[in-house]
Design a protein around this motif. Structure first.
Motif, PDB file in Angstrom:
ATOM      1  N   THR A  18       0.832  -1.198   0.000  1.00  0.00           N
ATOM      2  CA  THR A  18       0.000   0.000   0.000  1.00  0.00           C
ATOM      3  C   THR A  18       0.868   1.251   0.000  1.00  0.00           C
ATOM      4  OG1 THR A  18      -0.109  -0.032   2.418  1.00  0.00           O
ATOM      5  CG2 THR A  18      -1.879  -1.137   1.225  1.00  0.00           C
ATOM      6  N   LYS A  19       0.297   2.349  -0.449  1.00  0.00           N
ATOM      7  CA  LYS A  19       1.017   3.610  -0.486  1.00  0.00           C
ATOM      8  C   LYS A  19       0.978   4.286   0.892  1.00  0.00           C
ATOM      9  CE  LYS A  19      -0.061   4.462  -5.363  1.00  0.00           C
ATOM     10  NZ  LYS A  19      -0.699   5.397  -6.317  1.00  0.00           N
ATOM     11  N   GLY A  20       2.008   5.067   1.175  1.00  0.00           N
ATOM     12  CA  GLY A  20       1.995   5.861   2.392  1.00  0.00           C
ATOM     13  C   GLY A  20       2.595   5.199   3.606  1.00  0.00           C
ATOM     14  N   THR A  21       3.134   3.973   3.466  1.00  0.00           N
ATOM     15  CA  THR A  21       3.744   3.245   4.583  1.00  0.00           C
ATOM     16  C   THR A  21       2.829   3.266   5.813  1.00  0.00           C
ATOM     17  OG1 THR A  21       5.888   4.014   3.757  1.00  0.00           O
ATOM     18  CG2 THR A  21       5.878   2.903   5.877  1.00  0.00           C
ATOM     19  N   PRO A  22       1.733   2.547   5.802  1.00  0.00           N
ATOM     20  CA  PRO A  22       0.794   2.571   6.929  1.00  0.00           C
ATOM     21  C   PRO A  22       1.380   1.943   8.186  1.00  0.00           C
ATOM     22  CG  PRO A  22       0.232   0.800   5.422  1.00  0.00           C
ATOM     23  CD  PRO A  22       1.319   1.597   4.750  1.00  0.00           C
ATOM     24  N   VAL A  23       0.825   2.299   9.313  1.00  0.00           N
ATOM     25  CA  VAL A  23       1.214   1.693  10.578  1.00  0.00           C
ATOM     26  C   VAL A  23       0.723   0.248  10.592  1.00  0.00           C
ATOM     27  CG1 VAL A  23       0.894   1.758  13.082  1.00  0.00           C
ATOM     28  CG2 VAL A  23       1.118   3.885  11.788  1.00  0.00           C
ATOM     29  N   LEU A  24       1.594  -0.666  10.979  1.00  0.00           N
ATOM     30  CA  LEU A  24       1.229  -2.076  11.089  1.00  0.00           C
ATOM     31  C   LEU A  24       1.001  -2.389  12.564  1.00  0.00           C
ATOM     32  CD1 LEU A  24       0.996  -4.757   9.438  1.00  0.00           C
ATOM     33  CD2 LEU A  24       3.352  -5.205  10.092  1.00  0.00           C
ATOM     34  N   VAL A  25      -0.121  -3.008  12.895  1.00  0.00           N
ATOM     35  CA  VAL A  25      -0.457  -3.269  14.295  1.00  0.00           C
ATOM     36  C   VAL A  25      -0.786  -4.746  14.480  1.00  0.00           C
ATOM     37  CG1 VAL A  25      -1.795  -2.507  16.274  1.00  0.00           C
ATOM     38  CG2 VAL A  25      -1.549  -1.001  14.299  1.00  0.00           C
ATOM     39  N   GLN A  26      -0.157  -5.352  15.459  1.00  0.00           N
ATOM     40  CA  GLN A  26      -0.448  -6.743  15.804  1.00  0.00           C
ATOM     41  C   GLN A  26      -1.374  -6.749  17.014  1.00  0.00           C
ATOM     42  OE1 GLN A  26       2.549 -10.140  15.817  1.00  0.00           O
ATOM     43  NE2 GLN A  26       2.396  -9.749  18.007  1.00  0.00           N
ATOM     44  N   ILE A  27      -2.579  -7.276  16.827  1.00  0.00           N
ATOM     45  CA  ILE A  27      -3.595  -7.272  17.884  1.00  0.00           C
ATOM     46  C   ILE A  27      -4.127  -8.685  18.088  1.00  0.00           C
ATOM     47  CG2 ILE A  27      -5.868  -6.377  18.559  1.00  0.00           C
ATOM     48  CD1 ILE A  27      -5.325  -3.945  16.825  1.00  0.00           C
ATOM     49  N   PHE A  28      -4.285  -9.087  19.336  1.00  0.00           N
ATOM     50  CA  PHE A  28      -4.824 -10.395  19.663  1.00  0.00           C
ATOM     51  C   PHE A  28      -6.252 -10.273  20.185  1.00  0.00           C
ATOM     52  CE2 PHE A  28      -0.292 -11.118  19.754  1.00  0.00           C
ATOM     53  CZ  PHE A  28      -0.148 -12.394  19.221  1.00  0.00           C
ATOM     54  N   GLU A  29      -7.030 -11.300  19.934  1.00  0.00           N
ATOM     55  CA  GLU A  29      -8.412 -11.330  20.407  1.00  0.00           C
ATOM     56  C   GLU A  29      -8.464 -11.169  21.924  1.00  0.00           C
ATOM     57  OE1 GLU A  29     -12.302 -14.312  20.426  1.00  0.00           O
ATOM     58  OE2 GLU A  29     -10.368 -15.014  19.667  1.00  0.00           O
ATOM     59  N   GLY A  30      -9.340 -10.293  22.374  1.00  0.00           N
ATOM     60  CA  GLY A  30      -9.483 -10.038  23.802  1.00  0.00           C
ATOM     61  C   GLY A  30      -8.550  -8.967  24.329  1.00  0.00           C
ATOM     62  N   LYS A  31      -7.573  -8.524  23.498  1.00  0.00           N
ATOM     63  CA  LYS A  31      -6.613  -7.491  23.904  1.00  0.00           C
ATOM     64  C   LYS A  31      -6.702  -6.277  22.990  1.00  0.00           C
ATOM     65  CE  LYS A  31      -4.562 -10.047  27.104  1.00  0.00           C
ATOM     66  NZ  LYS A  31      -4.513  -9.692  28.538  1.00  0.00           N
ATOM     67  N   GLU A  32      -7.866  -6.066  22.378  1.00  0.00           N
ATOM     68  CA  GLU A  32      -8.002  -4.986  21.404  1.00  0.00           C
ATOM     69  C   GLU A  32      -7.875  -3.616  22.076  1.00  0.00           C
ATOM     70  OE1 GLU A  32     -10.550  -8.498  20.148  1.00  0.00           O
ATOM     71  OE2 GLU A  32     -10.317  -7.289  21.968  1.00  0.00           O
ATOM     72  N   PRO A  33      -7.065  -2.708  21.507  1.00  0.00           N
ATOM     73  CA  PRO A  33      -6.969  -1.342  22.056  1.00  0.00           C
ATOM     74  C   PRO A  33      -8.191  -0.527  21.666  1.00  0.00           C
ATOM     75  CG  PRO A  33      -5.615  -1.526  20.099  1.00  0.00           C
ATOM     76  CD  PRO A  33      -6.161  -2.913  20.368  1.00  0.00           C
ATOM     77  N   ASP A  34      -8.385   0.610  22.318  1.00  0.00           N
ATOM     78  CA  ASP A  34      -9.533   1.473  22.036  1.00  0.00           C
ATOM     79  C   ASP A  34      -9.579   1.880  20.567  1.00  0.00           C
ATOM     80  OD1 ASP A  34     -10.343   1.335  24.633  1.00  0.00           O
ATOM     81  OD2 ASP A  34      -9.467   3.249  25.238  1.00  0.00           O
ATOM     82  N   GLN A  35      -8.398   2.131  19.997  1.00  0.00           N
ATOM     83  CA  GLN A  35      -8.383   2.608  18.615  1.00  0.00           C
ATOM     84  C   GLN A  35      -8.972   1.588  17.648  1.00  0.00           C
ATOM     85  OE1 GLN A  35      -5.475   5.163  17.194  1.00  0.00           O
ATOM     86  NE2 GLN A  35      -5.073   4.035  15.337  1.00  0.00           N
ATOM     87  N   PHE A  36      -8.775   0.307  17.915  1.00  0.00           N
ATOM     88  CA  PHE A  36      -9.330  -0.735  17.048  1.00  0.00           C
ATOM     89  C   PHE A  36     -10.845  -0.606  16.968  1.00  0.00           C
ATOM     90  CE2 PHE A  36     -11.216  -4.996  16.684  1.00  0.00           C
ATOM     91  CZ  PHE A  36     -10.698  -5.405  15.464  1.00  0.00           C
ATOM     92  N   PHE A  37     -11.474  -0.355  18.114  1.00  0.00           N
ATOM     93  CA  PHE A  37     -12.930  -0.248  18.128  1.00  0.00           C
ATOM     94  C   PHE A  37     -13.397   1.068  17.511  1.00  0.00           C
ATOM     95  CE2 PHE A  37     -12.548  -3.301  21.803  1.00  0.00           C
ATOM     96  CZ  PHE A  37     -13.047  -4.382  21.087  1.00  0.00           C
ATOM     97  N   TRP A  38     -12.569   2.120  17.608  1.00  0.00           N
ATOM     98  CA  TRP A  38     -12.937   3.374  16.952  1.00  0.00           C
ATOM     99  C   TRP A  38     -12.935   3.205  15.441  1.00  0.00           C
ATOM    100  CZ3 TRP A  38     -14.775   8.004  18.558  1.00  0.00           C
ATOM    101  CH2 TRP A  38     -14.784   8.240  19.935  1.00  0.00           C
ATOM    102  N   ILE A  39     -12.060   2.347  14.920  1.00  0.00           N
ATOM    103  CA  ILE A  39     -11.984   2.114  13.479  1.00  0.00           C
ATOM    104  C   ILE A  39     -13.171   1.276  13.007  1.00  0.00           C
ATOM    105  CG2 ILE A  39     -10.650   0.958  11.667  1.00  0.00           C
ATOM    106  CD1 ILE A  39      -8.141   1.670  13.342  1.00  0.00           C
ATOM    107  N   THR A  40     -13.447   0.198  13.717  1.00  0.00           N
ATOM    108  CA  THR A  40     -14.522  -0.705  13.279  1.00  0.00           C
ATOM    109  C   THR A  40     -15.906  -0.134  13.534  1.00  0.00           C
ATOM    110  OG1 THR A  40     -14.394  -1.829  15.432  1.00  0.00           O
ATOM    111  CG2 THR A  40     -13.122  -2.774  13.617  1.00  0.00           C
ATOM    112  N   GLN A  41     -16.017   0.820  14.447  1.00  0.00           N
ATOM    113  CA  GLN A  41     -17.263   1.506  14.775  1.00  0.00           C
ATOM    114  C   GLN A  41     -18.302   0.567  15.379  1.00  0.00           C
ATOM    115  OE1 GLN A  41     -18.772   3.869  11.540  1.00  0.00           O
ATOM    116  NE2 GLN A  41     -17.155   5.353  11.751  1.00  0.00           N
ATOM    117  N   ARG A  42     -18.863  -0.317  14.593  1.00  0.00           N
ATOM    118  CA  ARG A  42     -19.891  -1.234  15.110  1.00  0.00           C
ATOM    119  C   ARG A  42     -19.451  -2.663  14.824  1.00  0.00           C
ATOM    120  NH1 ARG A  42     -25.218   2.076  12.884  1.00  0.00           N
ATOM    121  NH2 ARG A  42     -24.862   3.929  14.156  1.00  0.00           N
TER     122      ARG A  42
END
Length: 453
Positions: free
Chosen positions: A8-32
């Motif tokens: 992808t363009k722009g060198t995005p941030v890569l994040v490793q997330i495990f089930e049950g340990k999701e940070p707040d930002q993950f839920f802000w992205i998925t919304q619902r």
């Protein structure tokens, strides 16, 4: 995952997330987001068939228990839990689905916001449901029978974990060795382009890769972060499933730069560390001025440990940014340069007038948007020893983000400024003067913990 990020363009941030340990930002992205137990992949089903164990994959006619959580209708989740009474918590609302009925259960410590999330999620799960509404303490026997019998569960208010002060480490590692050295009282200038750094924020870890470092792949960076988690340098009891962010130089997102007093012009200077420092001493800033791009986050649906998820997005509102992305010390001008924020300008203006013992500020002469509210917060910071008679004061309950009777005539980015001296001291454990001398990111963390940001 790494190949997708590299393509992808722009060198995005890569994040490793495990089930049950999701940070707040993950839920802000998925919304619902609705997370069901079980899975639908062939490999998952074959595994359960081979071991002859019961498959708990959700289906429309099965019994299920969902916990509702979130901060708004654009940031809400339903997570399926084990069908036992011990899964309940007085701080949440729940949906209990049985073969004969559907129950909605509201804990005694929930708010009207939680009740709104419950109503909306019932519609998303199944608009045909006609749930039986229950409040904690008024449950019928059939409710407890569906959960395998009445038993003890958490009845105390669930509090947000305290966000520790971040720690910055410079890394030195090879195939056989891994060493880190902590940098105290760190600033943006400590991020040297030849090195790799780890920013330990306790609840999440950031690995920053300098453009001239010997780490050339995101896989190496992930391994570096995992080595740090395994060693648990600060003895914090870090989990190996702590969210791990990979950030590259010149592509830092705002939820990373908010931990520094960030100068955009410095982050785009040419040359190695010595050449950059020399340019700064000479008063030069060799800038690359690429167009300012918005921070994008990518999420994917995946199956791990037999879990699957369904994301329900709304087209009515734009995707929300990370809550921490609003804590900036600098704004960007149309020509790519950086200039001080209105808060800093207003504070300087007031400080200059204070030197002349002037007690008034002509708000109409400050062309800074919501100038009156901005200067009001600066007045609070500078005049902590004065009384509250000249300031707008509101009770904490009306200033909270989740208030049932919110105040409308305030600067919503400075909610704390409208607390009285006594209530500010009681909530923050310090005076307003002490609070406004803290770094911006530290102020924001404290406000988040009190539901004021």
């Amino acid at each position: 995952m790494i190949d997708m990020a590299d393509s992808t363009k722009g060198t995005p941030v890569l994040v490793q997330i495990f089930e049950g340990k999701e940070p707040d930002q993950f839920f802000w992205i998925t919304q619902r987001l609705i997370i069901f137990k079980g899975g639908t992949s062939t490999k998952y089903r074959n595994l359960f068939a081979e071991k002859a164990i019961e498959d708990y994959t959700y289906n429309a006619g099965s019994m299920a228990l969902f916990r509702l959580q979130g901060s708004s209708l654009e940031n809400m989740q339903a997570i399926q839990l084990n069908m036992v009474a011990g899964s309940l918590n007085s701080s949440y609302c729940y949906i209990v689905q049985t073969e004969e009925a559907v129950f909605s259960w509201t804990g005694s410590l929930t708010s009207s916001r939680d009740h709104d999330l419950l109503d909306r999620m019932l519609e998303l799960l199944n608009p045909d449901w006609q749930p039986k509404s229950l409040r904690e303490g008024g449950e019928p026997d059939e409710f407890w029978m569906a959960l395998g019998g009445k038993s003890e569960y958490t009845r105390e208010k669930e509090m947000r974990k305290h966000i520790e002060d971040p720690h910055l480490f410079v890394c030195n590692f090879s195939e056989d060795d891994f060493k880190v050295k902590e940098i105290f009282s760190f600033t943006q200038d400590d991020l040297t382009t030849e090195d790799v750094f780890i920013l330990d924020c306790y609840l999440e870890i950031y690995v920053w890769i300098g453009s001239q470092s010997n780490v050339k792949s995101k896989l190496q960076a992930i391994q570096c972060g995992m080595n740090y988690l395994e060693r648990d340098i600060l003895a914090q009891g870090l989990s190996l499933e702590t969210p791990l962010y990979i950030v590259t130089e010149r592509h830092e997102p705002e939820f990373f730069t908010c931990f520094f007093d960030w100068d955009v012009s410095k982050s785009h200077m040419d040359g190695n560390s010595f050449e950059r420092k020399l340019a700064l001493l000479r008063g030069e800033k060799k800038l690359e001025t690429p167009p300012r791009s918005s921070c994008r986050a990518y999420s994917s649906e995946y199956s791990q440990s037999g879990s699957r998820s369904k994301s329900v997005s709304s087209n009515r509102v734009p995707r929300s940014a990370s809550p921490s992305s609003f804590s900036k010390s600098y704004l960007t001008s149309s020509n790519g340069g950086a200039f001080s924020s209105p808060d800093v300008i207003a504070k300087k203006l007031f400080s200059e007038q204070s030197a002349d013992h002037s007690s008034t500020v002509d708000f109409h002469k400050l062309d800074l948007g919501n100038s009156a509210e901005t200067v009001n917060s600066s007045l609070v910071a500078e005049n902590d020893d004065d009384d509250d008679s000249n300031l707008l004061i509101y009770p904490y309950e009306r200033l909270m983000l989740t208030s049932d009777e919110p105040v409308s005539d305030i600067d919503v980015t400075k909610r704390e400024a409208y607390l009285s001296k006594a209530e500010f001291q009681a909530k923050f454990g310090m005076t307003k003067r002490a609070f406004y001398t803290l770094p911006k990111w530290r102020q924001n963390n404290l406000k988040v913990s009190l539901n004021l940001f």
